[in-house]
Design an enzyme around this catalytic site. Structure first.
Site, PDB file in Angstrom:
ATOM      1  N   ASN A  12     -27.261 -50.764 -16.806  1.00 26.12           N
ATOM      2  CA  ASN A  12     -27.393 -52.190 -16.514  1.00 26.12           C
ATOM      3  C   ASN A  12     -28.199 -52.792 -17.664  1.00 26.12           C
ATOM      4  O   ASN A  12     -29.420 -52.695 -17.697  1.00 26.12           O
ATOM      5  CB  ASN A  12     -28.112 -52.350 -15.170  1.00 26.12           C
ATOM      6  CG  ASN A  12     -28.260 -53.792 -14.760  1.00 26.12           C
ATOM      7  OD1 ASN A  12     -27.981 -54.706 -15.540  1.00 26.12           O
ATOM      8  ND2 ASN A  12     -28.702 -54.005 -13.537  1.00 26.12           N
ATOM      9  N   HIS A 185     -23.820 -61.001  -7.755  1.00 25.92           N
ATOM     10  CA  HIS A 185     -24.299 -59.951  -6.836  1.00 25.92           C
ATOM     11  C   HIS A 185     -23.139 -59.312  -6.067  1.00 25.92           C
ATOM     12  O   HIS A 185     -23.321 -58.758  -4.984  1.00 25.92           O
ATOM     13  CB  HIS A 185     -25.267 -60.519  -5.763  1.00 25.92           C
ATOM     14  CG  HIS A 185     -26.596 -60.971  -6.273  1.00 25.92           C
ATOM     15  ND1 HIS A 185     -27.252 -62.046  -5.711  1.00 25.92           N
ATOM     16  CD2 HIS A 185     -27.396 -60.505  -7.248  1.00 25.92           C
ATOM     17  CE1 HIS A 185     -28.413 -62.221  -6.319  1.00 25.92           C
ATOM     18  NE2 HIS A 185     -28.520 -61.291  -7.262  1.00 25.92           N
ATOM     19  N   ARG A 246     -35.560 -69.815  -9.164  1.00 26.73           N
ATOM     20  CA  ARG A 246     -34.453 -70.770  -9.305  1.00 26.73           C
ATOM     21  C   ARG A 246     -34.404 -71.711  -8.111  1.00 26.73           C
ATOM     22  O   ARG A 246     -34.650 -71.296  -6.972  1.00 26.73           O
ATOM     23  CB  ARG A 246     -33.110 -70.045  -9.396  1.00 26.73           C
ATOM     24  CG  ARG A 246     -32.971 -69.141 -10.593  1.00 26.73           C
ATOM     25  CD  ARG A 246     -31.528 -68.623 -10.699  1.00 26.73           C
ATOM     26  NE  ARG A 246     -31.450 -67.514 -11.617  1.00 26.73           N
ATOM     27  CZ  ARG A 246     -31.028 -66.287 -11.276  1.00 26.73           C
ATOM     28  NH1 ARG A 246     -30.615 -66.028 -10.038  1.00 26.73           N
ATOM     29  NH2 ARG A 246     -30.991 -65.334 -12.172  1.00 26.73           N
TER      30      ARG A 246
END
Ligand code: AMP
Length: 403
Positions: A12, A185, A246
């Site tokens: 990742n 996600h 966010r």
């Protein structure tokens, strides 16, 4: 040496970090996990835990110039435990790729055309896709003979109907700039919705699930019979729930207002909404543990931040309940969803008319296994289902290369 290699390395790659796990898909065992942070800085750090040998976590701090150096350092750590990248037992490398657009609906063996398409999507994923490409190129350099697989964060959401995926803006403008709701996600939503069905003793095709992935980034999805029909993140991960840093949903006119009347540049507004909003913008903290501690100490700003977070979450539960028509389960996952009992309790409080409730004792139990927290009599199951994106990436990667 090995006829059927069964190990998968999951990578990742972020802009300045690489997270990795080595798994053996013969039994799903995790052989090693680790993280390289602050790549390109003087204070780069590598943390490696060799689970296969039961060895202690090894941490090193030394400058690591770029992703190639980072992967070479990871390879050295793995080799130290006899798990080197040159091992014939390694079947493939699976890469998390954030944005696959509309083209990639499935995990995909990486070819030059695949990399070119990931590159074409950089304008809609400027922070993530370039880092993912760097990770892919570096891994290809180290093991050119090995299959590399891209597993896309957006793929699970490509089943969304146009009614959920399109913004109500001029169609030509939207299409010219690939503007639509992609969702993110997806690996987690796919895994958790399947595990929730398993927990209920049913096939995924038989159940409707609302998945609430509440980490530092957060998103909700409505999953009907194993297929995503709506999700809260959109063109970018900024839309939807209140997150750690966010804003989530906001009137787009706020941006125009800040630009016209506050003299803020596009980059400043970007930074405001992505990095200085959400929980941290509301109360100065983005860690739910710290927010709960402050609330317990009587801090009103923290309490308001918590209430705003939960209010948005509840709105999405209601919206997805309506989208699905019938809901079998709500599943909480990721850092906040798995650990913060007060968030779970508050999110379903007052929703008994919808068949939703949590049992206080079950909700207080901590654990790593999927579990129900609703009373036995509840019409809708409420579950805590730990996510495992690395296992899902490894599973999908292995399925593809061993087929
Ligand atoms: P993730 O992005 O899934 O790793 O989630 C990270 C977030 O989970 C942190 O920022 C915390 O807000 C939250 N978190 C982690 N552990 C706990 C805990 N024990 N209680 C409450 N929140 C937690």
């Amino acid at each position: 040496m090995t006829a059927n290699p069964t190990r998968v390395l999951v990578l990742n790659s972020g802009s300045s970090s690489v997270k990795y796990q080595l798994l053996d898909m013969a039994d799903g065992a995790r052989l090693a996990v680790g993280l390289v942070e602050r790549i390109g800085e003087e204070t780069s750090r590598l943390a490696h835990t060799p689970l296969a040998t039961g060895g202690a976590k090894r941490e090193t701090e030394a400058p690591i110039a770029d992703h190639e150096a980072a992967l070479r350092a990871v390879a050295r750590e793995l080799a130290e435990d006899g798990l080197g990248l040159d091992s014939p037992e390694l079947a493939a490398i699976g890469h998390r790729v954030v944005h696959g657009g509309l083209k990639f609906t499935e995990p995909t063996v990486i070819t030059e055309e695949v990399v070119a398409e990931i590159e074409r999507l950089v304008p809609v994923a400027p922070l993530h896709n370039p880092a993912n490409i760097t990770g892919i190129r570096t891994a290809q350099g180290l093991r050119p003979d090995l299959p590399q697989v891209a597993v896309f964060d957006t793929a699970f959401h490509t089943t969304m109907p146009e009614s959920a995926a399109r913004y109500a803006i001029d169609v030509e403008t939207a299409d010219a700039h690939r503007i639509r709701r992609y969702g993110f996600h997806g690996t987690s939503h796919a895994y958790v919705s399947r595990e929730t069905a398993k927990l209920l003793g049913k096939d995924p095709s038989e159940v409707n699930v609302i998945v609430l992935h509440l980490g530092n980034g957060a998103s909700a999805s409505a999953v009907r019979g194993g297929r995503c029909v709506d999700t809260s993140m959109g063109l970018t991960p900024l839309e939807g729930l209140v997150m750690g840093t966010r804003s989530g949903d906001i009137d787009p006119a706020v941006i125009l207002h800040l630009s016209r009347n506050a003299g803020m540049s596009t980059d400043e507004i970007d930074s405001l909404l992505n990095k200085k909003s959400g929980l941290i913008g509301l109360c100065g903290d983005n860690d739910m543990r710290e927010i709960r501690r402050r609330i317990d100490a009587g801090d009103e700003r923290a309490a308001l931040a918590f209430d705003i977070y939960v209010h948005r979450l509840k709105k999405y539960i209601g919206a997805y309940y309506a989208v699905l028509g019938k809901v079998d389960a709500i599943a909480f996952t990721a850092g906040v969803g798995e650990n913060a009992a007060p968030v779970r309790e508050a999110a379903v409080a007052g929703l008994a008319e919808l068949g939703l409730a949590v049992d206080a004792d079950l909700n207080a139990v901590r654990g790593d296994e999927p579990r129900l927290i609703s009373p036995a009599s509840a019409r809708v199951a409420v579950a805590v289902v730990p996510t495992d994106e690395e296992l899902e990436i490894a599973t999908q990667t292995y399925a593809l290369v061993s087929a």
